[in-house]
Design an enzyme around this catalytic site. Structure first.
Site, PDB file in Angstrom:
ATOM      1  N   ARG A 127     140.691  53.063  62.178  1.00 52.27           N
ATOM      2  CA  ARG A 127     139.865  53.193  63.376  1.00 52.27           C
ATOM      3  C   ARG A 127     140.154  52.019  64.297  1.00 52.27           C
ATOM      4  NH1 ARG A 127     136.323  55.987  59.822  1.00 52.27           N
ATOM      5  NH2 ARG A 127     135.415  54.106  58.921  1.00 52.27           N
ATOM      6  N   HIS A 135     142.200  44.948  64.970  1.00 54.95           N
ATOM      7  CA  HIS A 135     143.136  44.051  65.618  1.00 54.95           C
ATOM      8  C   HIS A 135     144.583  44.493  65.558  1.00 54.95           C
ATOM      9  CE1 HIS A 135     139.746  41.382  65.941  1.00 54.95           C
ATOM     10  NE2 HIS A 135     139.560  41.440  64.633  1.00 54.95           N
ATOM     11  N   ASP A 161     134.130  47.204  56.565  1.00 58.36           N
ATOM     12  CA  ASP A 161     135.229  47.416  57.509  1.00 58.36           C
ATOM     13  C   ASP A 161     135.168  46.461  58.696  1.00 58.36           C
ATOM     14  OD1 ASP A 161     136.327  49.424  55.991  1.00 58.36           O
ATOM     15  OD2 ASP A 161     135.279  51.036  57.047  1.00 58.36           O
ATOM     16  N   ASP A 190     135.132  46.526  61.899  1.00 54.02           N
ATOM     17  CA  ASP A 190     134.778  47.038  63.215  1.00 54.02           C
ATOM     18  C   ASP A 190     133.271  46.892  63.394  1.00 54.02           C
ATOM     19  OD1 ASP A 190     133.777  48.988  61.560  1.00 54.02           O
ATOM     20  OD2 ASP A 190     135.076  50.593  62.286  1.00 54.02           O
ATOM     21  N   GLU A 241     132.437  49.061  51.344  1.00 51.46           N
ATOM     22  CA  GLU A 241     131.689  50.272  51.706  1.00 51.46           C
ATOM     23  C   GLU A 241     131.932  51.423  50.740  1.00 51.46           C
ATOM     24  OE1 GLU A 241     132.004  51.392  55.878  1.00 51.46           O
ATOM     25  OE2 GLU A 241     132.579  49.340  56.310  1.00 51.46           O
ATOM     26  N   GLU A 298     130.823  49.022  63.262  1.00 47.07           N
ATOM     27  CA  GLU A 298     130.010  49.695  62.254  1.00 47.07           C
ATOM     28  C   GLU A 298     130.047  48.930  60.944  1.00 47.07           C
ATOM     29  OE1 GLU A 298     129.130  54.216  60.680  1.00 47.07           O
ATOM     30  OE2 GLU A 298     130.879  53.817  61.916  1.00 47.07           O
ATOM     31  N   TYR A 331     143.953  49.687  58.691  1.00 49.27           N
ATOM     32  CA  TYR A 331     142.680  50.319  59.061  1.00 49.27           C
ATOM     33  C   TYR A 331     142.895  51.375  60.145  1.00 49.27           C
ATOM     34  CZ  TYR A 331     137.681  50.685  59.959  1.00 49.27           C
ATOM     35  OH  TYR A 331     136.393  51.153  60.091  1.00 49.27           O
TER      36      TYR A 331
END
Length: 927
Positions: A331, A376, A103, A105, A17, A107, A329
């Site tokens: 988030r 996770h 990423d 997740d 990203e 999104e 990560y």
């Protein structure tokens, strides 16, 4: 003749990203991998006005979502991403495989799916998901590649469509009834309601006064300590927690005594000669466990408490740490630590604090919520072996180091032993000369084994800190029941209850999480949105609602109650989690939400059956029986109700409310003060001798000004206009003349509504004043502006010293000013605000300059505004390089032109996880 098969190149295209990740990941992947960035999302739902003409009157036209075809979104590629997409397509032609490494997740999964739909790869596609950018993290990801998770994509797409339906149906109601530019949102409206409700509580709060006594006591050996009056004649002394918000004592199970000033001072006087003795000594064991590793929510809360950072700044710094391989990560709502992380934390705790600091068995933490995890693992230092803060200090900026240290401490402490100690509570009493028995108490906690506290102690919000002051680490002398004590310095102290504390960024994030509203990725954007919309401002660290927020929340509560209900909003999140797990169908859920079914009332039905909404009532807040605050077009103002016998046509008394005045500070007394100090809001100055129009001075939102009153044409004047005819010979109805814009001008700072004259007003409205022309024949004018008086020649503006100069400055003086080098505002040219050396791409010097819209970073070729919430002190060379790289990757902004439109493929969808698919498929990976 069949097309010639493509020759294998051995290349694998990896798309991430952020450009900041490219270099970090590339060094771990090595030869054969070409890493590039999408620079975030490449496409999204367009504004309905941007849709192709042929779609605007279809079922897609209202929301850019097809309401008649399973809520299929109509996506467009961002105009500034077309070049990026073209570059990625070109690279894909040279690759044998495509790795989507966005990423881990929802999104990120959605971005990967959009890339798949737009790039249309003809090579095997693999999903590469990792939660840390380290060698071991990338290696583990390469060994566990998978297909795209279409359930996660479904959940994210449902969320996007849901937010479009919610915002585009409800926001227009706010525009019509309150003000243009407002917005409603699934999470932002609920967060705004929380802040407004807290302010309402503060406005309704009635303080209560109460008194107590504090004294110093000592043993005969001279060991002293402080104690506070706790009971009189066996009745507990009332404290702040015993009063309700109306200032009344709550009903209590035990007998209470409410001391006033007289009672407290008389007791102090009567205890002057009293003997005191210990009546009770109690020791209780004290154990405190370490806090779990950071989630997104707890990281934002702790950074707010300890570092005074906003949620936005915290996430920006955490993003940089993650992208550069320092933390996992950021988030996530998981508190889980991998075995490698647990071992690393225990090893470092043992090395730094000794073997006793680590429990025999590793600690295992479980999330409070059973909701689906965004990632996770908890936020922790990256790698299987943690780098200590001292190891990374030289390679990190100040903010990155500070946050890394916080995360490292919390992670290591989470695997350390409990803190141990005991809490001692002592009670003592004395008999006053009037025979009242006064009981005092003191307590303190003594830590005998610090355990995890040696590494880290969690912060607390202010209210929590105040309520736990008595548990602070305090050592009391060894005492026994019956032991005599000497009382000294008894003092009566008065107190007043305080209203509920306003939310801070930390406490509102905690409240949203407690109510299970929103998810880790939504907290920071939600807070930013409600502040950007003007619903909330910050005073110190507290969130203060604006009056317009009161109007918005009232309208939503009265006409969209379900959609700002806390439980309903939490259930929406649960439903989205069910879609992410594949347990619910996206289309069925959206149909139920929007169209409704049976007893479930859909959003469309609610909007279509709103009925009449009294805008005046919605924008009115009662301050007293006869004073009302109204939210007007130009800001809030007070209005006093007219008496019953007022003459017809009498204008009510009004007064503007200062923006800096918090709602709970607008008491009845303050309202009367504002009325008393209110300026004359309007004064007639006379008529312009040239036009005959009335000239008035008024008080406006942006200060006092003068203007002319242009009267509407009379019926006779309209009838006197020349008659126009249709082609069939019938006369057309008379047209209203084009509306003339009245001349308007702000008063000088030295003027006021009460003193300005007609002559001065006419001079002000005559501006700009033409001074003449320069040698090239270009006209020079002088005028007043938002930022003060200035000269103007073409596009070249120059500030002048004072407003009075507007009417006195000559052409010669103006030419002399233009002959000087141009200055910024009223200052001489200034050096750059910061310098960061040579940019590795452009090979030009990077500097930070002060621009019209704030500080910006430039290398002389590319400019990028310093992100909001990032101070110059926080800005590092690495971040400046990264921002310039992102701006280059986005390409030049195209101000006009239509977006590339791509209707989402309605093709049959497939998934490896379910027999019935939902998404237009990616080509499956070859294994």
């Amino acid at each position: 003749m069949p097309a010639k098969a493509k020759e294998p190149t051995g290349k694998k295209l990896v798309i991430v990203e952020s450009p900041a990740k490219v270099k970090s990941i590339a060094k771990y992947l090595g030869e054969g991998f070409d890493v590039d960035a999408s620079v975030g999302h490449i496409r999204d739902l367009p504004q309905p006005s941007e849709l192709p003409t042929e779609l605007k009157k279809t079922s897609v036209g209202k929301f850019a979502v097809d309401l008649e075809n399973d809520f299929e979104p109509y996506y467009v590629v961002y105009p500034d991403k077309k070049k990026r997409v073209s570059e990625l397509k070109a690279k894909l032609k040279e690759a044998d495989e495509l790795y989507l490494a966005t990423d881990a997740d929802r999104e990120g999964e959605a971005i990967a799916w959009h890339l798949l739909q737009v790039l249309k790869p003809k090579v095997p596609v693999r999903r590469l998901a990792f939660t840390e950018i380290t060698k071991e993290g990338i290696e583990r990801a390469l060994g566990n590649m998978r297909e795209l998770d279409t359930d996660l994509v479904d959940a994210q797409e449902t969320r996007r469509v849901l937010d479009r339906l919610y915002g585009y149906e409800i926001s227009p109601v706010l525009w019509r009834k309150i003000a243009r530019g407002l917005s409603a949102g699934r999470v932002q409206s609920v967060a705004t309601r929380l802040v407004v409700e807290r302010e309402r509580e503060r406005m309704a709060f009635v303080p209560a006064g109460y008194w107590d006594i504090k004294g110093n006591f000592a043993t005969t050996e001279g060991e002293g300590f402080a104690a506070k009056l706790s009971a009189v004649d066996g009745a507990r002394v009332a404290s702040g927690r015993d009063f309700d918000d109306k200032g009344q004592l709550k009903s209590a199970r035990t007998k209470l005594v409410h001391l006033d000033r007289e009672g407290a001072e008389s007791l102090v006087s009567n205890l002057a000669e009293a003997d005191f003795a210990v009546t009770s000594v109690e020791d209780k064991p004290y154990t405190r466990r370490p806090a779990a590793p950071f989630t997104t929510s707890t990281l934002q809360q702790e950074a707010s408490r300890k570092l005074r950072w906003s949620s936005r700044v915290t996430m920006q710094v955490a993003q940089r740490l993650y992208e550069n391989g320092y933390i996992t990560y950021m988030r996530t709502d998981s508190v889980f630590l991998s075995n490698e992380a647990v071992n690393a934390a225990r090893k470092q705790a043992t090395e730094l604090y000794g073997a006793d600091a680590v429990p025999a068995a590793p600690r295992v933490y479980k999330a409070k919520s059973d909701a689906a995890q965004e990632a996770h693992e908890a936020i922790r230092p990256a790698g299987d072996m943690f780098r200590r803060p001292t190891d990374v200090r030289s390679s990190l900026g100040k903010d990155e180091y500070t946050l890394y240290e916080l995360i490292w401490k919390r992670t290591v402490a989470s695997q350390m032993a409990d803190a141990k100690g005991f809490t001692a509570t002592i009670k003592l009493s004395g008999t006053a000369s009037d025979q009242r028995v006064a009981e005092f108490s003191a307590s303190g906690t003594v830590i005998t084994f610090r355990g995890f506290l040696a590494a880290y102690e969690e912060g607390k919000d202010q209210s929590e800190t105040e309520s736990n002051e008595q548990n602070s680490e305090t050592r009391l002398p060894q005492l026994s029941v019956g032991q005599q004590l000497i009382g000294d310095e008894l003092q009566a102290l008065g107190h007043e209850t305080t209203p509920p504390a306003r939310y801070t960024e930390a406490s509102i994030v905690a409240e949203l999480e407690r109510r299970e509203i929103g998810r880790p990725s939504t907290y920071a954007p939600t807070i930013s949105t409600i502040m950007d919309r003007g619903y909330v401002t910050k005073r110190g660290g507290a969130l203060v609602p604006s009056w317009i927020a009161f109007s918005v929340v009232r309208l939503l509560e009265e006409h969209f109650a379900q959609y700002v209900d806390y439980d309903f909003t939490a259930r929406l999140e649960d439903d989205l989690d069910e879609i992410a797990k594949g347990h619910r169908a996206r289309t069925d859920w959206l149909n139920l939400f929007y169209f409704g079914a049976g007893e479930v009332e859909g959003l469309k039905h609610v909007v279509d059956n709103l009925g009449d909404i009294d805008a005046r009532a919605i924008n009115s807040i009662k301050i007293t029986d006869d004073i009302t605050l109204r939210v007007g077009k130009f800001g809030p103002y007070l209005e006093r109700a007219l008496p019953a016998d007022a003459e017809e046509g009498t204008e009510p008394q009004r007064a503007n409310v200062p923006e800096e005045l918090a709602p709970d500070e607008l008491t009845a007394a303050k309202a009367e003060e504002l009325f008393a100090n209110a300026q004359v809001s309007e004064r007639e100055l006379g008529r312009d001798p040239e036009t005959g129009r009335q000239i008035v001075a008024k008080d406006g939102r942006y200060g006092a000004y003068v203007t002319e009153i242009i009267e509407e044409p009379t019926a006779e004047e309209l009838a006197a206009q020349p008659v126009e005819y249709y082609k069939n010979g019938k006369p057309k109805p008379p047209k209203k003349p084009a509306k003339i814009k009245p001349r308007t001008a702000s008063l000088f700072k030295s003027m006021s509504i009460e003193t300005v004259t007609l002559e001065e007003a006419l001079k002000l409205m005559s501006l700009p004043r033409v001074l003449g022309t320069d040698a090239e024949g270009e006209e020079i004018t002088v005028q007043n502006g938002r930022f003060g008086p200035y000269l103007k020649k073409g596009s070249d503006s120059r500030s002048i010293e004072s407003e009075e100069q507007i009417f006195t400055i000559t052409l010669e003086e103006a030419l002399a000013i233009y002959a000087q080098p141009k200055q910024r505002g009223r200052r001489a040219a200034v050096p750059p605000l910061a310098e960061f050396g040579v940019d590795p791409t452009s090979e030009k010097n990077i500097v930070v300059k002060d621009g019209r819209f704030g500080p910006y970073i430039t290398d002389g070729v590319t400019n990028i505004t310093v992100p909001r919430g990032t101070s110059l002190e926080e800005l590092t060379r690495e971040r400046a390089i990264e921002l310039l790289a992102e701006k280059r990757a986005r390409g030049p902004v195209k101000r006009k032109g239509s977006a590339a439109t791509t209707k989402k493929a309605p093709a049959k969808k497939t998934t490896a996880k379910k027999a019935t698919a939902k998404k237009a498929p990616a080509k499956k990976s070859e294994k």
